[in-house]
Design a protein around this motif. Structure first.
Motif, short mmCIF file in Angstrom:
data_model
loop_
_atom_site.label_atom_id
_atom_site.label_comp_id
_atom_site.label_asym_id
_atom_site.label_seq_id
_atom_site.Cartn_x
_atom_site.Cartn_y
_atom_site.Cartn_z
N ARG A 168 -4.12 -4.15 -7.25
CA ARG A 168 -4.64 -4.97 -8.17
C ARG A 168 -4.96 -6.34 -7.34
N SER A 169 -5.87 -7.14 -7.89
CA SER A 169 -6.04 -8.27 -7.29
C SER A 169 -4.90 -9.30 -7.60
N TYR B 105 0.92 -1.29 -0.05
CA TYR B 105 0.17 0.15 0.04
C TYR B 105 0.93 1.35 -0.12
N ASP C 79 -5.39 -11.80 -10.61
CA ASP C 79 -5.33 -11.57 -11.91
C ASP C 79 -3.92 -11.97 -12.19
N HIS D 242 -1.51 3.95 -1.15
CA HIS D 242 -2.72 3.61 -2.06
C HIS D 242 -4.14 3.27 -1.43
N PHE D 243 -5.26 3.67 -2.19
CA PHE D 243 -6.67 3.15 -2.01
C PHE D 243 -6.66 1.86 -2.23
N PRO D 244 -7.49 0.83 -1.44
CA PRO D 244 -7.60 -0.43 -1.80
C PRO D 244 -8.07 -0.65 -3.10
N ASP D 245 -8.85 0.25 -3.86
CA ASP D 245 -9.07 -0.23 -5.43
C ASP D 245 -8.13 0.03 -6.38
N GLU D 246 -6.84 0.62 -5.93
CA GLU D 246 -5.48 1.00 -6.73
C GLU D 246 -4.58 -0.22 -6.49
#
Length: 273
Positions: A171-172, A106, A175, A165-169
């Motif tokens: 990547r999973s 993060y 992937d 970083h915000f959580p949605d930044e």
């Protein structure tokens, strides 16, 4: 140290006027690109893909591409208004958490926090509070028109703000390609690997790690300078061909006109008796 942001940070009713300074710097060696034939620097121009003409800065607008070749144009005034509406110079610490609860993925960039002229006492209070509690503060801040999530912690004797970083930044991991599924590891191999880890385990000392590639590159550059293996480029830029041709044409026209122009004759004045 250059100030990149100025405002205040607060927790509860305590308000601290602060300045933000970059805590790290990029020491990559910047290499220029030269033309192989004449060693002149290569420049880059902003060219419109539609009319293939060079575009000036004042002729450029920003837009969001919501589909292939489909854009929403955003005017500079609209972006500036939105920025001012959301740019609060007072940063409030929202929560206090433990540092180990945040995965390093993060973390983004570090900034030193220094107190403004009247913020020394409150600065010291926050620093000692974080030290005694073993916690870090979570806050939000807008830097360069971008809202950032950040944490405030103690580094040596200084408060540090680190943007995260915000959580949605982030990547999973789902992937990421070719990740092997859980497999049975041979115990003997695992024991050997753990033994190797034990042998290499030491206290972390950042001073022992250096950028060996950067050092070798600078040594190569200095060697070439010492052996006079360098090139020089004149600051004077040659006139474009069309300008040169225009000057030649003007000079030729002037010469031609001068040759055609008849010599001026003096009129004889009759004498009167």
């Amino acid at each position: 140290m250059h100030t990149v942001w100025k405002g205040s940070i607060s927790f509860g009713l305590v308000n601290i006027p602060i300045k933000l300074h970059s805590a790290t710097e990029n020491k990559d060696i910047k290499l220029r690109q030269l033309h192989k034939e004449c060693h002149a620097p290569i420049s880059y121009k902003k060219v419109c893909e539609g009319c293939e003409q060079e575009v000036k800065e004042e002729d450029i607008v920003k837009a969001y591409e919501y589909a292939k070749n489909k854009f929403v144009v955003l005017e500079a005034e609209e972006l500036e208004r939105l920025k001012k509406e959301n740019e609060d110079k007072a940063v409030e610490i929202i929560d206090f958490v433990k540092l180990e609860e945040i995965d390093p993925i993060y973390f983004e960039r570090s900034y030193f926090l220094s107190p403004d002229t009247t913020g020394g006492k409150a600065y010291s209070l926050l620093r000692e509070t974080l030290k005694e509690s073993g916690k870090i503060g979570v806050a939000k801040i807008i830097i360069r028109s971008k809202e950032q999530l950040a944490v405030v912690r103690v580094y040596e004797d200084t408060l540090v703000m680190e943007t995260i970083h915000f959580p949605d930044e982030v990547r999973s991991t789902a992937d990421v390609p070719n990740i092997p599924s859980e497999e049975t590891v041979v115990q003997k191999e695992l024991d050997t690997a753990l033994m190797l880890v034990d042998q290499l385990t030491t206290a972390f000392d950042p001073a022992k790690y250096t950028d060996e590639y950067r050092t070798a590159l600078m040594e190569l550059i200095e060697e070439k300078k010492a052996s006079n293996n360098t090139v020089s480029v004149s600051d004077k830029q040659p006139l474009p061909d069309n300008v040169t041709d225009l000057m030649s044409a003007l000079q030729a026209s002037l010469d031609k006109t001068s040759k055609k122009k008849p010599a001026t004759r003096k009129k004889k004045v009759a004498k009167t008796s």
